[in-house]
Write a protein that holds these residues in place. Sequence first.
Motif, mmCIF file in Angstrom:
data_model
loop_
_atom_site.group_PDB
_atom_site.id
_atom_site.type_symbol
_atom_site.label_atom_id
_atom_site.label_comp_id
_atom_site.label_asym_id
_atom_site.label_seq_id
_atom_site.Cartn_x
_atom_site.Cartn_y
_atom_site.Cartn_z
ATOM 1 N N LEU A 158 0.825 -1.209 0.000
ATOM 2 C CA LEU A 158 0.000 0.000 0.000
ATOM 3 C C LEU A 158 0.859 1.259 0.000
ATOM 4 O O LEU A 158 0.544 2.237 -0.681
ATOM 5 N N GLU A 159 1.922 1.226 0.767
ATOM 6 C CA GLU A 159 2.825 2.378 0.839
ATOM 7 C C GLU A 159 3.460 2.653 -0.527
ATOM 8 O O GLU A 159 3.527 3.799 -0.964
ATOM 9 N N ILE A 160 3.918 1.614 -1.203
ATOM 10 C CA ILE A 160 4.528 1.785 -2.525
ATOM 11 C C ILE A 160 3.508 2.357 -3.508
ATOM 12 O O ILE A 160 3.812 3.290 -4.258
ATOM 13 N N ILE A 161 2.299 1.804 -3.506
ATOM 14 C CA ILE A 161 1.276 2.280 -4.430
ATOM 15 C C ILE A 161 0.921 3.731 -4.127
ATOM 16 O O ILE A 161 0.759 4.543 -5.039
ATOM 17 N N SER A 162 0.849 4.072 -2.849
ATOM 18 C CA SER A 162 0.530 5.438 -2.445
ATOM 19 C C SER A 162 1.615 6.431 -2.841
ATOM 20 O O SER A 162 1.327 7.510 -3.355
ATOM 21 N N GLU A 163 2.870 6.064 -2.608
ATOM 22 C CA GLU A 163 3.973 7.003 -2.798
ATOM 23 C C GLU A 163 4.587 6.980 -4.194
ATOM 24 O O GLU A 163 4.995 8.010 -4.716
ATOM 25 N N GLN A 201 2.152 -10.979 -5.149
ATOM 26 C CA GLN A 201 1.100 -10.996 -6.169
ATOM 27 C C GLN A 201 -0.246 -11.355 -5.539
ATOM 28 O O GLN A 201 -1.254 -10.694 -5.797
ATOM 29 N N ASN A 202 -0.256 -12.384 -4.703
ATOM 30 C CA ASN A 202 -1.502 -12.785 -4.033
ATOM 31 C C ASN A 202 -2.035 -11.674 -3.133
ATOM 32 O O ASN A 202 -3.242 -11.436 -3.077
ATOM 33 N N SER A 203 -1.136 -10.999 -2.427
ATOM 34 C CA SER A 203 -1.563 -9.895 -1.553
ATOM 35 C C SER A 203 -2.129 -8.738 -2.365
ATOM 36 O O SER A 203 -3.143 -8.143 -1.995
ATOM 37 N N THR A 204 -1.492 -8.433 -3.490
ATOM 38 C CA THR A 204 -1.967 -7.346 -4.345
ATOM 39 C C THR A 204 -3.338 -7.679 -4.925
ATOM 40 O O THR A 204 -4.246 -6.837 -4.927
ATOM 41 N N ILE A 205 -3.504 -8.906 -5.398
ATOM 42 C CA ILE A 205 -4.806 -9.335 -5.926
ATOM 43 C C ILE A 205 -5.870 -9.257 -4.835
ATOM 44 O O ILE A 205 -6.986 -8.788 -5.074
ATOM 45 N N SER A 206 -5.517 -9.696 -3.636
ATOM 46 C CA SER A 206 -6.452 -9.631 -2.513
ATOM 47 C C SER A 206 -6.836 -8.187 -2.210
ATOM 48 O O SER A 206 -8.010 -7.889 -1.949
ATOM 49 N N MET A 207 -5.876 -7.276 -2.257
ATOM 50 C CA MET A 207 -6.157 -5.863 -1.990
ATOM 51 C C MET A 207 -7.054 -5.267 -3.069
ATOM 52 O O MET A 207 -7.902 -4.418 -2.767
ATOM 53 N N ILE A 208 -6.884 -5.706 -4.308
ATOM 54 C CA ILE A 208 -7.771 -5.242 -5.382
ATOM 55 C C ILE A 208 -9.179 -5.784 -5.140
ATOM 56 O O ILE A 208 -10.161 -5.039 -5.201
ATOM 57 N N ASN A 209 -9.265 -7.075 -4.841
ATOM 58 C CA ASN A 209 -10.573 -7.694 -4.606
ATOM 59 C C ASN A 209 -11.276 -7.123 -3.377
ATOM 60 O O ASN A 209 -12.499 -7.071 -3.331
ATOM 61 N N ASN A 233 -9.830 -12.491 19.473
ATOM 62 C CA ASN A 233 -11.221 -12.566 19.914
ATOM 63 C C ASN A 233 -12.102 -13.331 18.926
ATOM 64 O O ASN A 233 -13.049 -14.003 19.324
ATOM 65 N N ASP A 234 -11.777 -13.206 17.635
ATOM 66 C CA ASP A 234 -12.554 -13.888 16.605
ATOM 67 C C ASP A 234 -12.012 -15.289 16.314
ATOM 68 O O ASP A 234 -12.563 -16.011 15.485
ATOM 69 N N GLY A 235 -10.898 -15.661 16.967
ATOM 70 C CA GLY A 235 -10.305 -16.974 16.761
ATOM 71 C C GLY A 235 -9.722 -17.154 15.370
ATOM 72 O O GLY A 235 -9.769 -18.250 14.799
ATOM 73 N N LEU A 236 -9.140 -16.099 14.811
ATOM 74 C CA LEU A 236 -8.605 -16.139 13.453
ATOM 75 C C LEU A 236 -7.078 -16.088 13.462
ATOM 76 O O LEU A 236 -6.482 -15.486 14.349
ATOM 77 N N VAL A 237 -6.462 -16.699 12.462
ATOM 78 C CA VAL A 237 -5.022 -16.587 12.269
ATOM 79 C C VAL A 237 -4.754 -15.411 11.335
ATOM 80 O O VAL A 237 -5.620 -15.027 10.551
ATOM 81 N N MET A 238 -3.555 -14.848 11.417
ATOM 82 C CA MET A 238 -3.247 -13.678 10.612
ATOM 83 C C MET A 238 -2.861 -14.098 9.196
ATOM 84 O O MET A 238 -1.939 -14.877 9.002
ATOM 85 N N ASN A 239 -3.595 -13.593 8.236
ATOM 86 C CA ASN A 239 -3.281 -13.709 6.811
ATOM 87 C C ASN A 239 -3.858 -12.467 6.144
ATOM 88 O O ASN A 239 -4.535 -11.677 6.802
ATOM 89 N N PRO A 240 -3.589 -12.233 4.860
ATOM 90 C CA PRO A 240 -4.083 -10.991 4.248
ATOM 91 C C PRO A 240 -5.591 -10.791 4.381
ATOM 92 O O PRO A 240 -6.058 -9.684 4.637
ATOM 93 N N LYS A 241 -6.373 -11.854 4.242
ATOM 94 C CA LYS A 241 -7.832 -11.716 4.300
ATOM 95 C C LYS A 241 -8.309 -11.360 5.708
ATOM 96 O O LYS A 241 -9.120 -10.455 5.892
ATOM 97 N N THR A 242 -7.790 -12.063 6.734
ATOM 98 C CA THR A 242 -8.225 -11.779 8.104
ATOM 99 C C THR A 242 -7.680 -10.437 8.589
ATOM 100 O O THR A 242 -8.333 -9.738 9.363
ATOM 101 N N LEU A 243 -6.493 -10.077 8.116
ATOM 102 C CA LEU A 243 -5.915 -8.780 8.462
ATOM 103 C C LEU A 243 -6.789 -7.659 7.907
ATOM 104 O O LEU A 243 -7.084 -6.682 8.600
ATOM 105 N N THR A 244 -7.234 -7.820 6.671
ATOM 106 C CA THR A 244 -8.122 -6.833 6.064
ATOM 107 C C THR A 244 -9.420 -6.721 6.851
ATOM 108 O O THR A 244 -9.913 -5.624 7.110
#
Length: 120
Positions: free
Chosen positions: A3-8, A45-53, A101-112
């Motif tokens: 996100l920082e790279i795309i922003s700047e 690439q997967n993170s970027t696609i996830s951010m677009i989606n 609290n939600d019982g989730l592991v950290m990955n791009p989708k849960t972080l979002t």
Amino acid sequence: MILEIISEKNPKDFQELLDASQSYQIVKDYIASDNPNQFLIDDMQNSTISMINDGLVSGIISPLKYVTLIKLNGLTIEGFQYLKKLREKNIEQQVKNILENDGLVMNPKTLTKALSELIF
């Protein structure tokens, strides 16, 4: 970082994003490690696609036979809000608390999802 790279730097496609990422220490350390660089590229690439989606990045994904082309048009308003929230000092602990609290592991989708809860 993405996100920082795309922003700047406002890269126009995924290759420009990859090129710009090489100035970040985390990427330099990964490249210097014994891990295959393809893992880093695939993860970015997967993170970027996830951010677009997820509506954080404005872009077009064009899957072809041997490669996926990604054209970038910058951050969305949600993307700028997300990046702003990420830069806050205590955000890491808040995200960890939401995920726990939600019982989730950290990955791009849960972080979002967790950051969306904080922003909206």
